[in-house]
Design a protein around this motif. Structure first.
Motif, mmCIF file in Angstrom:
data_model
loop_
_atom_site.group_PDB
_atom_site.id
_atom_site.type_symbol
_atom_site.label_atom_id
_atom_site.label_comp_id
_atom_site.label_asym_id
_atom_site.label_seq_id
_atom_site.Cartn_x
_atom_site.Cartn_y
_atom_site.Cartn_z
ATOM 1 N N PHE A 62 0.848 -1.183 0.000
ATOM 2 C CA PHE A 62 0.000 0.000 0.000
ATOM 3 C C PHE A 62 0.890 1.242 0.000
ATOM 4 C CE2 PHE A 62 -3.063 -3.057 1.528
ATOM 5 C CZ PHE A 62 -4.267 -2.621 0.985
ATOM 6 N N THR A 63 0.417 2.265 -0.692
ATOM 7 C CA THR A 63 1.138 3.536 -0.723
ATOM 8 C C THR A 63 0.372 4.564 0.104
ATOM 9 O OG1 THR A 63 1.963 3.037 -2.933
ATOM 10 C CG2 THR A 63 2.065 5.337 -2.203
ATOM 11 N N PRO A 64 0.965 5.106 1.175
ATOM 12 C CA PRO A 64 0.248 6.103 1.992
ATOM 13 C C PRO A 64 0.303 7.492 1.356
ATOM 14 C CG PRO A 64 2.383 5.624 2.959
ATOM 15 C CD PRO A 64 2.261 4.732 1.764
ATOM 16 N N ALA A 65 -0.773 8.225 1.529
ATOM 17 C CA ALA A 65 -0.833 9.616 1.052
ATOM 18 C C ALA A 65 -1.710 10.420 2.004
ATOM 19 C CB ALA A 65 -1.391 9.667 -0.374
ATOM 20 N N LEU A 66 -1.269 11.631 2.307
ATOM 21 C CA LEU A 66 -2.020 12.494 3.199
ATOM 22 C C LEU A 66 -3.205 13.105 2.445
ATOM 23 C CD1 LEU A 66 -2.220 13.842 5.985
ATOM 24 C CD2 LEU A 66 -0.798 15.716 5.065
ATOM 25 N N VAL A 67 -4.398 12.937 2.995
ATOM 26 C CA VAL A 67 -5.612 13.458 2.375
ATOM 27 C C VAL A 67 -6.041 14.776 3.025
ATOM 28 C CG1 VAL A 67 -8.047 12.986 1.885
ATOM 29 C CG2 VAL A 67 -6.359 11.137 1.743
ATOM 30 N N PHE A 68 -6.015 14.804 4.360
ATOM 31 C CA PHE A 68 -6.516 15.979 5.080
ATOM 32 C C PHE A 68 -5.700 16.164 6.355
ATOM 33 C CE2 PHE A 68 -9.184 17.598 8.523
ATOM 34 C CZ PHE A 68 -9.591 18.820 8.000
ATOM 35 N N GLN A 69 -5.426 17.420 6.645
ATOM 36 C CA GLN A 69 -4.708 17.746 7.883
ATOM 37 C C GLN A 69 -5.146 19.130 8.328
ATOM 38 O OE1 GLN A 69 -0.437 18.205 7.609
ATOM 39 N NE2 GLN A 69 -0.166 17.407 9.710
ATOM 40 N N ARG A 70 -5.546 19.221 9.595
ATOM 41 C CA ARG A 70 -5.950 20.528 10.139
ATOM 42 C C ARG A 70 -4.723 21.173 10.794
ATOM 43 N NH1 ARG A 70 -10.678 22.886 11.649
ATOM 44 N NH2 ARG A 70 -11.392 21.862 9.751
ATOM 45 N N THR A 71 -4.300 22.249 10.211
ATOM 46 C CA THR A 71 -3.136 22.961 10.753
ATOM 47 C C THR A 71 -3.572 23.809 11.946
ATOM 48 O OG1 THR A 71 -3.504 24.771 9.193
ATOM 49 C CG2 THR A 71 -1.964 23.035 8.534
ATOM 50 N N PHE A 87 -8.788 4.285 4.335
ATOM 51 C CA PHE A 87 -8.447 5.546 4.993
ATOM 52 C C PHE A 87 -8.072 5.284 6.450
ATOM 53 C CE2 PHE A 87 -10.949 6.892 1.412
ATOM 54 C CZ PHE A 87 -10.314 8.042 0.975
ATOM 55 N N ILE A 88 -7.040 6.004 6.901
ATOM 56 C CA ILE A 88 -6.603 5.950 8.303
ATOM 57 C C ILE A 88 -7.022 7.272 8.956
ATOM 58 C CG2 ILE A 88 -4.689 5.651 9.887
ATOM 59 C CD1 ILE A 88 -3.113 4.394 7.604
ATOM 60 N N VAL A 89 -7.766 7.164 10.015
ATOM 61 C CA VAL A 89 -8.271 8.340 10.726
ATOM 62 C C VAL A 89 -7.449 8.528 11.998
ATOM 63 C CG1 VAL A 89 -10.263 9.418 11.794
ATOM 64 C CG2 VAL A 89 -10.571 7.936 9.792
ATOM 65 N N THR A 90 -6.823 9.697 12.141
ATOM 66 C CA THR A 90 -6.117 10.058 13.372
ATOM 67 C C THR A 90 -6.774 11.318 13.957
ATOM 68 O OG1 THR A 90 -4.509 11.527 12.306
ATOM 69 C CG2 THR A 90 -3.996 9.157 12.336
ATOM 70 N N ASP A 91 -6.210 11.838 15.033
ATOM 71 C CA ASP A 91 -6.803 13.007 15.681
ATOM 72 C C ASP A 91 -6.826 14.232 14.764
ATOM 73 O OD1 ASP A 91 -7.373 11.658 17.949
ATOM 74 O OD2 ASP A 91 -5.606 12.306 19.071
ATOM 75 N N LYS A 92 -5.756 14.427 14.021
ATOM 76 C CA LYS A 92 -5.622 15.677 13.274
ATOM 77 C C LYS A 92 -5.602 15.501 11.756
ATOM 78 C CE LYS A 92 -5.107 18.072 17.087
ATOM 79 N NZ LYS A 92 -6.169 18.999 17.549
ATOM 80 N N GLU A 93 -5.495 14.267 11.270
ATOM 81 C CA GLU A 93 -5.341 14.106 9.835
ATOM 82 C C GLU A 93 -5.984 12.808 9.358
ATOM 83 O OE1 GLU A 93 -1.087 14.197 9.498
ATOM 84 O OE2 GLU A 93 -0.922 12.003 9.727
ATOM 85 N N ILE A 94 -6.096 12.765 8.057
ATOM 86 C CA ILE A 94 -6.629 11.562 7.394
ATOM 87 C C ILE A 94 -5.624 11.152 6.315
ATOM 88 C CG2 ILE A 94 -8.479 10.599 5.998
ATOM 89 C CD1 ILE A 94 -10.345 12.662 7.260
ATOM 90 N N GLN A 95 -5.203 9.906 6.359
ATOM 91 C CA GLN A 95 -4.308 9.358 5.340
ATOM 92 C C GLN A 95 -5.058 8.305 4.524
ATOM 93 O OE1 GLN A 95 -0.312 8.221 6.389
ATOM 94 N NE2 GLN A 95 -0.395 9.444 8.289
ATOM 95 N N ARG A 96 -4.609 8.178 3.304
ATOM 96 C CA ARG A 96 -5.201 7.137 2.454
ATOM 97 C C ARG A 96 -4.124 6.131 2.061
ATOM 98 N NH1 ARG A 96 -7.702 8.558 -3.294
ATOM 99 N NH2 ARG A 96 -5.477 8.769 -3.783
ATOM 100 N N LEU A 97 -4.449 4.843 2.229
ATOM 101 C CA LEU A 97 -3.569 3.756 1.790
ATOM 102 C C LEU A 97 -4.121 3.213 0.472
ATOM 103 C CD1 LEU A 97 -2.941 1.833 5.141
ATOM 104 C CD2 LEU A 97 -1.477 3.520 4.029
#
Length: 844
Positions: A4-13, A290-300
């Protein structure tokens, strides 16, 4: 390896103004649409404009709705067919429009909700099925959701309060605080799966694929359970502290707080680890996870299947690559799958080949339709004759240089040569082998010649082959393999060159230790050849060397040869070779069963000439002459097609008296024949045998006549009196007694012929009695047949005092009466008017 290739989808700065309270709680995905639920009770709507790119993603914020001042969004679920977004917040389910995020007042909140799930198989064109677990009771409510309303259609009581809930159709997968079970809310059937001792945060019950759930079992075993309670895949050992799990076949992803572990469902091995920070959950879609964390969303995003396979091949994990390809072949076009599968199998075979696992390598090469020239090109000095061929085999890391191996490790290289032999012979009949037959046969030729495998080489070149003639002729001449060279010429249809090459070997112009019976092979080749011009070219050479062997050219021809020589053609060349001529005539008479007078007469004449020549030779071989005379006599006796007068004229003045007698007998001159045997051959035994052989199969009168003739010849000379007496005493049954008495001299005493008379009279009496006995037996047989006839045509008729005449109706008092064919009895005097077929019967 990377699957899988990870990529950042969303991040709240961070905003930089005080403490940032933003925290992602949950995520819902549908196509390009992303819905984020936060801890602050907000629902944010995003779109991903470039979902297929692995490098750059463009995310746009479309809208946002604040559900309340506090409280986290627990769960978001989209129902695209209704344009609904279900939001679990503050213990209630609220319905928003998917695109405007406006609340739908027609759909009132469902309160007191702990969990809910939408059954995908229950989604229809204008409705969907919603499963809701209450926070106050151990019940599950089934709702029918429409565009502008929903209704509770059923309530199901569960054994325990659910902790997690997943739905597939009518089947619910329920996780409680200590166990997992399946419940069908339509049939009300419950299936217990297994107990667990997990904490609430580690319990997992998610749907994955069609009709399957993934569960976190005892000992952190990732279990795959179908709706019927069975499993199609073995469990996967997950890491400790797993918080969530998702399946993107053929991989299962296990989420920990700081990493995502990716395992293969096919072999249960860890394939990749992706680091994350403060992870919450995994959200699978058809395209990615999709990986959901506190501040961002990554896509595999899964690495393309071809790239995964190439990576496995580069690591020599070909079996794993094959398993992966076969399980995911539905993701590839048919042609691409076939090409990739073929390349994998051949690559696996190449790895086995260099590991010296030759049996497995051969099977893989044939299964993968590997071009045989790929293997031939690996060997030193092995020719690849096809001009349009370019090696295309995938390079493997364990490849060996066979050139170097042949110089430094000959025993191991010998094993590689044996493999080449086995592989080429087995691949030759296949469709792949038929495309390059010349390369295969030429490589086998080179291999056998260099290795000195003479038997295999001769077998190859003597059968139909596609060897390159120009190359092979030069190699055979260099190795002085001239007999094999002739075989090669022969298999290529160059019969003239083949025979000419073998003739040079026989005449010692060339040395060839490989074959010691070249002359016999030349004869065999000529006998099976259909080209008469070539046969005429070499037959004189063969006959001059060996007449007995040379005649096989004409007598041992192939049954299917349409160019067989007619006898007249053969006679023209065999006139100069008497031995061969005799053998050919024997073939015509004895084997071909010729009925032509010419052939029989010529054979007898040939015997006579050879016998007379042998008798005239002072150094003749008596045993050979006697054998020839025996064959001549047998032919004279058995054949009925020769010219007896012509044969007699040839031997009349010779010492072949027995043969003269047989010839005379063929013309019916038995007396003259017997005179020759008695007076010239002086062989009484031969004369007596002549009588027996001549009379065989004839009637008794002929036998008596010919024996009487011999007796008369004996009686003509006083020197043969004893022979005459012996003839009478030994063969009394062959004489007519009255005829003998008429020719016997009066001077003979009774004592001389007493034995003959007694035997003759005994035989005469015996014959008379046998005739009488035969006549009596014939009479008895006649009577038996007459009795059988009478029994078949007559029957008894019982007449008692009660029987009356059918005509006058008076009693039958006499012994005579008539019976009509229909069975009625009547008086003889009443016969007037009776049927003409009546017959009289008398009671005995």
């Amino acid at each position: 390896m990377q699957v899988f290739t990870p990529a950042l989808v969303f991040q709240r700065t961070p905003s930089g103004k005080g403490r940032d309270k933003f925290s992602i709680q949950c995520l819902e995905c549908f196509g390009k649409n992303l819905y984020i639920g936060t801890k602050e009770g907000a629902v944010e709507y995003l779109t991903v404009n470039n979902p297929s790119s692995q490098q750059s993603l463009t995310v746009r914020e479309v809208g946002k709705r604040q559900m309340g001042r506090s409280g986290a969004i627990i769960k978001l679920t989209a129902i695209p067919v209704l344009n609904h977004l279900l939001v679990l917040w503050d213990g209630s389910i609220t319905v928003l429009n998917m695109f405007s995020l406006e609340a739908l007042p027609a759909l009132k909140k469902i309160p007191n909700v702990l969990l809910f799930a939408v059954s995908e198989s229950g989604i229809q064109r204008d409705s969907a099925e919603l499963i809701v677990a209450s926070s106050r009771r151990k019940t599950v409510s089934v709702y029918k959701v429409h565009v502008d309303r929903w209704e509770c259609v059923k309530q199901v009581v569960l054994p325990q309060e659910p902790v997690l809930l997943a739905a597939l159709g009518t089947c619910l997968c329920v996780a409680t605080c200590d166990r997992y079970f399946l419940h069908d809310h339509q049939s009300q059937n419950t299936t217990d799966l297994f107990l667990h001792n997990l904490g609430k945060q580690n319990i997992i019950a998610n749907k994955c694929g069609k009709g399957e759930f993934v569960l976190n079992g005892p000992g952190c075993l990732g279990m795959f359970v179908m709706k019927n309670g069975t499993s199609q895949h073995p469990p996967v050992q997950l890491p400790d502290g797993v918080m969530d799990a998702a399946v993107h076949f053929p991989y299962v992803l296990a989420l920990q707080n700081q990493s995502v572990h990716i395992y293969s469902i096919l072999d249960q091995q860890l394939k990749q680890t992706v680091p994350v920070h403060n992870a919450r959950s995994l959200v699978p879609t058809e395209e990615s996870v999709f990986i959901v964390t506190d501040k961002e969303i990554q896509r595999l995003s899964p690495v393309p299947l071809e790239d995964q396979i190439h990576e496995l091949v580069n690591r020599q994990r070909v079996e794993e690559a094959l398993t992966l390809l076969e399980r995911l072949q539905h993701l590839l076009p048919r042609d691409s799958y076939k090409d990739l599968h073929k390349n994998l199998i051949c690559t696996s075979g190449m790895i086995k080949f260099y590991r010296e696992a030759f049996v497995e390598a051969k099977e893989l090469f044939i299964k993968g339709d590997l071009d045989p020239r790929e293997i031939i090109s690996l060997y030193p000095a092995m020719p690849v004759l096809s001009e349009d061929f370019t090696p295309q085999t995938t390079a493997v890391s364990n490849a060996k240089d066979l050139w170097t191996l042949s110089r430094n490790d000959w025993p191991t290289f010998q094993q590689y040569l044996s493999f080449l032999d086995d592989f080429l012979r087995e691949v030759k009949p296949t469709a792949q082998g038929q495309t390059c037959l010349q390369d295969i046969d030429s490589a086998l030729f080179k291999l056998y010649l260099e290795q000195g495998e003479n038997e295999k080489l001769d077998q190859l070149v003597s059968t139909q082959n596609n060897c390159n003639l120009q190359m092979c002729v030069a190699d055979l001449e260099q190795h002085k393999r001239f007999f094999t060279l002739g075989l090669l010429y022969q298999s290529q249809g160059q019969h003239f060159n083949a025979i000419q090459t073998w003739i040079k070997i026989v005449e010692d112009e060339s040395e060839d230790p490989s074959n010691t019976s070249v002359f016999q092979h030349i004869v065999k080749t000529l006998s099976n050849l259909e080209h008469k011009q070539i046969i005429w070219k070499f037959v004189d050479w063969v006959l001059r060397r060996d007449q007995e062997a040379g005649i096989l050219i004409f007598t041992k021809t192939n049954a299917g040869n349409h160019n067989t020589f007619v006898p007249e053609e053969v006679f023209t060349i065999l006139n100069s070779y008497p031995v061969a001529l005799t053998l050919y005539l024997e073939y015509l008479v004895n084997e071909s069963h010729s009925k032509e007078e010419k052939h029989h007469t010529m054979l007898i004449t040939s015997y006579v000439k050879r016998i007379l020549r042998s008798l005239a030779d002072d150094h003749n071989n008596e045993s050979s002459t006697e054998e020839m005379r025996h064959k001549l006599q047998q032919l004279l006796w058995q054949s009925s097609f020769y010219n007896a007068d012509q044969i007699y004229d040839q031997i009349a003045s010779s010492s072949l008296h027995v043969e003269q007698a047989i010839s005379l007998g063929k013309n019916g001159k038995h007396k003259k024949a017997l005179q020759v045997l008695v007076n010239e051959e002086k062989d009484q035994q031969a004369a007596e045998c002549y009588c027996w052989r001549t009379s065989a199969g004839r009637d008794k009168k002929f036998t008596q006549t010919i024996f009487l003739t011999l007796l008369q010849i004996y009686l003509e000379s006083s020197h043969h009196v004893i022979a005459a007496v012996d003839l009478l005493n030994k063969n009394p049954e062959s004489f007519d007694l009255s005829s003998v008495l008429m020719v016997l001299p009066e001077s003979w005493s009774l004592k001389v012929v007493l034995r003959f008379l007694c035997e003759s009279l005994r035989g005469t009496v015996h014959d008379k009695r046998m005739r009488g006995l035969e006549m009596s037996l014939a009479k008895v047989e006649t009577l038996r047949h007459r009795h059988a006839l009478m029994a078949a045509t007559h029957e008894k008729i019982q007449v008692d005092r009660g029987c009356v005449c059918h005509s006058c109706q008076k009693r039958l008092t006499g012994a005579e009466f008539l019976r009509r064919p229909t069975g009625e009895l009547t008086h003889i005097t009443c016969h007037n008017g009776l049927d003409t077929g009546a017959k009289g019967q008398t009671i005995l």
